[in-house]
Scaffold this motif. Structure first.
Motif, PDB file in Angstrom:
ATOM      1  N   CYS A   1       0.831  -1.206   0.000  1.00 34.41           N
ATOM      2  CA  CYS A   1       0.000   0.000   0.000  1.00 34.41           C
ATOM      3  C   CYS A   1       0.861   1.249   0.000  1.00 34.41           C
ATOM      4  O   CYS A   1       0.581   2.208  -0.723  1.00 34.41           O
ATOM      5  N   SER A   2       1.909   1.246   0.799  1.00 37.63           N
ATOM      6  CA  SER A   2       2.809   2.397   0.843  1.00 37.63           C
ATOM      7  C   SER A   2       3.511   2.578  -0.494  1.00 37.63           C
ATOM      8  O   SER A   2       3.578   3.701  -1.023  1.00 37.63           O
TER       9      SER A   2
ATOM     10  N   ASP B   1       4.227   8.628   7.428  1.00 41.11           N
ATOM     11  CA  ASP B   1       2.861   8.742   7.946  1.00 41.11           C
ATOM     12  C   ASP B   1       2.422   7.427   8.579  1.00 41.11           C
ATOM     13  O   ASP B   1       1.763   7.405   9.624  1.00 41.11           O
ATOM     14  N   TRP B   2       2.775   6.319   7.936  1.00 35.60           N
ATOM     15  CA  TRP B   2       2.463   4.999   8.484  1.00 35.60           C
ATOM     16  C   TRP B   2       3.112   4.834   9.857  1.00 35.60           C
ATOM     17  O   TRP B   2       2.461   4.424  10.825  1.00 35.60           O
ATOM     18  N   ALA B   3       4.394   5.178   9.952  1.00 35.65           N
ATOM     19  CA  ALA B   3       5.122   5.014  11.215  1.00 35.65           C
ATOM     20  C   ALA B   3       4.494   5.860  12.323  1.00 35.65           C
ATOM     21  O   ALA B   3       4.365   5.400  13.467  1.00 35.65           O
TER      22      ALA B   3
ATOM     23  N   GLY C   1       2.775   4.206  15.553  1.00 37.07           N
ATOM     24  CA  GLY C   1       3.248   4.606  16.875  1.00 37.07           C
ATOM     25  C   GLY C   1       2.113   5.086  17.756  1.00 37.07           C
ATOM     26  O   GLY C   1       2.054   4.764  18.948  1.00 37.07           O
ATOM     27  N   ALA C   2       1.189   5.849  17.176  1.00 39.16           N
ATOM     28  CA  ALA C   2       0.035   6.341  17.930  1.00 39.16           C
ATOM     29  C   ALA C   2      -0.852   5.181  18.380  1.00 39.16           C
ATOM     30  O   ALA C   2      -1.322   5.148  19.522  1.00 39.16           O
ATOM     31  N   VAL C   3      -1.081   4.219  17.487  1.00 34.79           N
ATOM     32  CA  VAL C   3      -1.914   3.064  17.838  1.00 34.79           C
ATOM     33  C   VAL C   3      -1.248   2.261  18.959  1.00 34.79           C
ATOM     34  O   VAL C   3      -1.911   1.844  19.916  1.00 34.79           O
TER      35      VAL C   3
ATOM     36  N   GLU D   1      -5.735  -0.117   8.912  1.00 31.65           N
ATOM     37  CA  GLU D   1      -7.120   0.283   8.665  1.00 31.65           C
ATOM     38  C   GLU D   1      -7.272   1.799   8.748  1.00 31.65           C
ATOM     39  O   GLU D   1      -7.927   2.410   7.899  1.00 31.65           O
ATOM     40  N   ARG D   2      -6.665   2.417   9.749  1.00 34.34           N
ATOM     41  CA  ARG D   2      -6.742   3.877   9.875  1.00 34.34           C
ATOM     42  C   ARG D   2      -6.136   4.573   8.661  1.00 34.34           C
ATOM     43  O   ARG D   2      -6.672   5.571   8.177  1.00 34.34           O
ATOM     44  N   MET D   3      -5.023   4.054   8.193  1.00 34.61           N
ATOM     45  CA  MET D   3      -4.364   4.667   7.040  1.00 34.61           C
ATOM     46  C   MET D   3      -5.224   4.534   5.795  1.00 34.61           C
ATOM     47  O   MET D   3      -5.314   5.469   4.996  1.00 34.61           O
TER      48      MET D   3
END
Length: 100
Positions: free
Chosen positions: A23-24, A33-35, A39-41, A64-66
């Motif tokens: 996907c990236s 952005d993924w990282a 990290g937030a999750v 899923e959020r991304m």
């Protein structure tokens, strides 16, 4: 802790990793952005993300959020598809490929 020689405990974990990378690479989101999202999750999950299974569950949540943030999926669609696969798996005899 995961053995560095064997980073995945189950095939779905390797598939989640590969899907995220694909996907990236396809431009759905950038790796930075993924990282940040992952990290937030992990921070939100806290101790629930401990252990290999919790880590990969957090990975899926971040993916899923991304996908939702990028407009490539809607939250309801992801949830509905997950339920459809779970139901298909329940009604599929062991050793038979799962189909929707």
């Amino acid at each position: 802790m995961t053995d560095p020689e064997r980073p995945f405990d189950a095939p779905w974990q390797a598939q989640a990793f590969a899907l995220t990378v694909a996907c990236s690479e396809a431009g759905a989101f950038s790796w930075p952005d993924w990282a940040a999202t992952f990290g937030a999750v992990l921070a939100e999950a806290g101790e629930a993300a401990g252990g290999n299974d919790g880590y990969w569950q957090a990975w899926i949540e971040a993916l899923e959020r991304m996908l939702v943030a990028s407009g490539r999926a809607k939250t309801g669609e992801i949830t509905a598809l997950a339920h459809a696969w779970q139901e298909a798996a329940r009604r599929t005899p062991h050793g038979t490929p799962i189909t929707l």
